[in-house]
Design an enzyme around this catalytic site. Structure first.
Site, PDB file in Angstrom:
ATOM      1  N   ARG A  11     -28.183   8.438  23.588  1.00  0.00           N
ATOM      2  CA  ARG A  11     -28.839   7.533  22.896  1.00  0.00           C
ATOM      3  C   ARG A  11     -28.853   6.232  23.773  1.00  0.00           C
ATOM      4  O   ARG A  11     -27.717   5.750  24.178  1.00  0.00           O
ATOM      5  CB  ARG A  11     -28.644   7.219  21.579  1.00  0.00           C
ATOM      6  CG  ARG A  11     -29.185   8.583  20.493  1.00  0.00           C
ATOM      7  CD  ARG A  11     -28.646   8.265  19.446  1.00  0.00           C
ATOM      8  NE  ARG A  11     -27.396   8.301  19.160  1.00  0.00           N
ATOM      9  CZ  ARG A  11     -26.573   7.009  18.839  1.00  0.00           C
ATOM     10  NH1 ARG A  11     -27.295   5.912  18.859  1.00  0.00           N
ATOM     11  NH2 ARG A  11     -25.329   7.140  18.558  1.00  0.00           N
TER      12      ARG A  11
ATOM     13  N   HIS B 165     -24.946  10.490   7.257  1.00  0.00           N
ATOM     14  CA  HIS B 165     -24.656  11.228   8.635  1.00  0.00           C
ATOM     15  C   HIS B 165     -23.704  11.965   8.427  1.00  0.00           C
ATOM     16  O   HIS B 165     -22.546  11.575   8.688  1.00  0.00           O
ATOM     17  CB  HIS B 165     -24.605  10.167   9.635  1.00  0.00           C
ATOM     18  CG  HIS B 165     -24.364  10.526  11.057  1.00  0.00           C
ATOM     19  ND1 HIS B 165     -23.747   9.999  12.007  1.00  0.00           N
ATOM     20  CD2 HIS B 165     -24.826  11.479  11.789  1.00  0.00           C
ATOM     21  CE1 HIS B 165     -23.676  10.533  13.334  1.00  0.00           C
ATOM     22  NE2 HIS B 165     -24.669  11.625  13.201  1.00  0.00           N
TER      23      HIS B 165
ATOM     24  N   SER C 254     -18.909  11.392  16.426  1.00  0.00           N
ATOM     25  CA  SER C 254     -18.957  12.330  17.551  1.00  0.00           C
ATOM     26  C   SER C 254     -17.752  12.624  17.760  1.00  0.00           C
ATOM     27  O   SER C 254     -16.845  11.659  18.253  1.00  0.00           O
ATOM     28  CB  SER C 254     -19.642  11.833  18.950  1.00  0.00           C
ATOM     29  OG  SER C 254     -19.803  12.644  19.720  1.00  0.00           O
TER      30      SER C 254
ATOM     31  N   LYS D 135     -17.219  17.333  12.994  1.00  0.00           N
ATOM     32  CA  LYS D 135     -18.081  17.496  11.917  1.00  0.00           C
ATOM     33  C   LYS D 135     -18.846  18.686  12.064  1.00  0.00           C
ATOM     34  O   LYS D 135     -19.032  19.447  11.131  1.00  0.00           O
ATOM     35  CB  LYS D 135     -18.978  16.250  11.924  1.00  0.00           C
ATOM     36  CG  LYS D 135     -20.120  16.245  10.991  1.00  0.00           C
ATOM     37  CD  LYS D 135     -20.849  14.613  10.804  1.00  0.00           C
ATOM     38  CE  LYS D 135     -21.059  14.235  12.097  1.00  0.00           C
ATOM     39  NZ  LYS D 135     -22.587  14.946  12.775  1.00  0.00           N
ATOM     40  N   THR D 136     -19.402  19.032  13.281  1.00  0.00           N
ATOM     41  CA  THR D 136     -20.044  20.402  13.307  1.00  0.00           C
ATOM     42  C   THR D 136     -19.309  21.700  13.290  1.00  0.00           C
ATOM     43  O   THR D 136     -19.463  22.538  12.726  1.00  0.00           O
ATOM     44  CB  THR D 136     -21.005  20.376  14.716  1.00  0.00           C
ATOM     45  OG1 THR D 136     -22.019  19.192  14.697  1.00  0.00           O
ATOM     46  CG2 THR D 136     -21.673  21.463  14.762  1.00  0.00           C
TER      47      THR D 136
ATOM     48  N   ASP E  63     -25.891  17.717  10.441  1.00  0.00           N
ATOM     49  CA  ASP E  63     -25.934  16.245  10.844  1.00  0.00           C
ATOM     50  C   ASP E  63     -26.351  15.368   9.804  1.00  0.00           C
ATOM     51  O   ASP E  63     -26.065  14.200   9.946  1.00  0.00           O
ATOM     52  CB  ASP E  63     -26.794  16.138  11.973  1.00  0.00           C
ATOM     53  CG  ASP E  63     -26.294  14.888  12.963  1.00  0.00           C
ATOM     54  OD1 ASP E  63     -25.322  14.574  13.040  1.00  0.00           O
ATOM     55  OD2 ASP E  63     -27.325  14.205  13.633  1.00  0.00           O
TER      56      ASP E  63
ATOM     57  N   ARG F 176     -25.651  19.416  25.253  1.00  0.00           N
ATOM     58  CA  ARG F 176     -26.013  19.788  23.695  1.00  0.00           C
ATOM     59  C   ARG F 176     -26.767  20.936  23.759  1.00  0.00           C
ATOM     60  O   ARG F 176     -27.312  21.318  24.650  1.00  0.00           O
ATOM     61  CB  ARG F 176     -26.744  18.741  23.314  1.00  0.00           C
ATOM     62  CG  ARG F 176     -26.292  17.026  23.030  1.00  0.00           C
ATOM     63  CD  ARG F 176     -25.928  17.076  21.857  1.00  0.00           C
ATOM     64  NE  ARG F 176     -25.037  15.718  21.542  1.00  0.00           N
ATOM     65  CZ  ARG F 176     -24.479  15.242  20.217  1.00  0.00           C
ATOM     66  NH1 ARG F 176     -24.749  16.188  19.294  1.00  0.00           N
ATOM     67  NH2 ARG F 176     -24.029  14.194  20.375  1.00  0.00           N
TER      68      ARG F 176
END
Length: 536
Positions: A61, A220, A238, A242-243, A257, A322
């Site tokens: 981003r 988030h 990141s 988390k994932t 997410d 990704r």
């Protein structure tokens, strides 16, 4: 102009303001979009049929290139210390130039939904220049039933033109890249970047602006639910896990997410996952790995070998590789994207300073303090002479996507935790026995054991001690976990070095929180870490 695919005669391309297009391809399927993307040379197929695209110089981003229109509605509401402003006149010039750039082009449209709760959802029309971008956003957002597409009327429009080059003098931008967000007219313009994640985060930004006014907490976070209906949410920046930690085979994945927490419980904002794949393996993350071998998955900046096999260990294009895939590619994913109120809230941090314990129990006030802090630490970078960990404080674990002041979100979270008796935990997936370079990474087996104990409720019955630096409660012993790592200081061979490192981190927390001091009550202020020597 040719209209191809499932079109919408009641609310067509005119809703975007675009005219003079060569063709518009409406709501094309995965097969159609893959075929076009490959034919155009936008992307390649892997040996297993996934689509691989590269994004050029933008492999992540561009938060500094994002601007929110400041008008009568947004002026008093948006947190302008965190969000760059664009005046309405400048946005109108940008919009006009986007329309001019689009003339004569073949574009793609997807009509999608952000939010699995119909009462709090937003209908989004996404216009893209690339076929693979259209597939990406089709994977990431929620697809409405086919029989509703003819009557689809968007609440929000995103126009994504990577070939557009912004002019800083004319458009008030910082560079040739621009993300212009008009939250009043619900229009987002993305130009000068091929990084597809900008689209999904634009929807997240809009929901973060809209939902708090309805008493709904946008988050988030990832989320899952156990067999007994015990819902857990996982906040984290990141690289904190988390994932990975939410993709647990024994629990149903709600989403990886973005979620909302409202009157009826939590709901996923998305219909897909956007998982990091650097050093991905079938052994460590079998569910995510399996999606990379599915037709319809989009791999971003993943390097292929001569046999068109992805090399997930190759970060030569970026460490931010990704995979974007629909949620139903995960075998144990929720079919509804909705569930009840969370019994547990997990805040993940990867502490490269080696100071924080692997798990700590937080009060609602402490939870708000750490939520507003949004702490993690990056390891020493590749730049010459940079040898120390770098602290990162991203308020609400997602500052770039938060249009409102953080305390609005913090107060919502604190009230929801207190109202529903939710247990809150801070989990360190970072380093133990020393800082990065000296210590070692927290064992994933220990993290999972501690998490499981928190989620099944057994950890609540453990004996706890008060951490002398941070004041939160830390378990003394947990079955299946080496007791020494529960006391970080004991894992350091040089105890004085630990004390210095702890003092350094506490001072970083204090300095970061200064900007919130006037916006929170005494209970939250008192939840701040205080060194024992400073308290005496």
């Amino acid at each position: 102009m040719d209209q191809i695919g499932t079109r919408n005669p009641q609310s067509g391309i005119e809703t975007t303001g675009l005219e003079g297009l060569a063709s518009v391809r409406w709501n094309l399927s995965e097969a159609e979009l893959v075929e076009i993307a490959v034919r155009r040379g936008e992307a390649r197929l892997t040996a297993h049929g996934a689509l691989v695209a590269t994004t050029g110089k933008h492999t992540g981003r561009s938060p500094k290139d994002k601007f929110i229109v400041r008008d009568e509605a947004t002026g008093p509401v948006v947190w302008w210390d965190n969000n760059a402003a664009m005046d309405p006149e400048t946005f109108e010039r940008l919009y006009a130039d986007f329309k001019a750039t689009a003339e004569g082009r073949d574009l793609f449209v997807q009509d999608l939904i952000g939010g699995a709760d119909p009462e709090n959802a937003i209908k989004v029309r996404v216009v893209t220049e690339y076929a693979w971008h259209s597939l990406f956003i089709r994977n990431l957002l929620i697809r409405p039933p086919l029989d509703t597409l003819e009557s689809f009327v968007p609440d929000m429009t995103i126009i994504d033109l990577p070939s557009f080059k912004a002019d800083p003098e004319r458009h008030g931008s910082r560079s040739e890249t621009v993300i212009g967000v008009d939250l009043t007219r619900n229009i987002v313009l993305i130009g000068g970047t091929s990084y597809a994640g900008e689209m999904k985060k634009s929807v997240f930004t809009a929901l973060n602006y809209r939902l708090p006014a309805k008493g709904v907490m946008p988050m988030h976070c990832s989320a899952n639910v156990g067999s007994k209906g015990d819902v857990a949410v996982f906040f984290g920046l990141s690289g904190t896990g988390k994932t990975t930690l939410s993709a647990e085979p024994t629990r149903t994945l709600i989403g990886d997410d973005e979620h909302g927490w409202g009157e009826n419980g939590i709901f996923n904002f998305e219909g897909g996952c956007y998982a990091k794949t650097i050093r991905l393996s079938a052994e460590a993350e079998p569910e995510i790995f399996a999606t990379t071998r599915r037709f319809g998955t989009v791999l971003e900046n993943v390097v292929l070998d001569d046999r068109r096999m992805p090399d997930f260990d190759d970060g030569s294009l970026t460490e931010n590789t990704r995979a974007a895939y629909p949620l139903h590619f995960i075998a144990n994913a929720s079919e509804t994207g909705r569930d009840g109120h969370p019994q547990n809230v997990i805040m993940l941090t990867a502490d490269a300073f080696g100071v924080l314990p692997p798990i700590a129990r937080l009060t609602p006030a402490e939870a708000m303090y750490h939520f507003l802090s949004g702490y993690t630490a990056k390891v020493a970078g590749t730049e010459k002479g940079v040898n120390e960990p770098e602290a990162t404080f991203s308020t609400c674990f997602g500052a770039p996507f938060m249009p409102r002041h953080p305390t609005e979100y913090g107060n919502l979270l604190r009230d929801l935790i207190a109202r529903h008796g939710t247990h809150c935990w801070l989990v360190n997936t970072g380093w133990t026995g020393g800082a990065y370079g000296t210590g070692k990474r927290m064992p994933i087996k220990a993290t999972r054991t501690l998490l499981n104990a928190a989620l099944d409720g057994s950890l609540n019955g453990a004996e706890f001690r008060t951490d002398p630096n941070f004041g939160f409660q830390v378990p003394v012993a947990v079955e299946g976990v080496d007791a020494s790592i529960l006391d970080p200081r004991s894992t350091w061979s040089d105890k004085a070095a630990y004390d210095r490192q702890a003092a350094k981190l506490v001072s970083m927390f204090a300095k970061n929180f200064e900007k919130f001091a006037g916006h929170v009550d005494d209970e939250v202020t008192q939840a701040a870490p205080v060194l024992p020597m400073a308290a005496e």
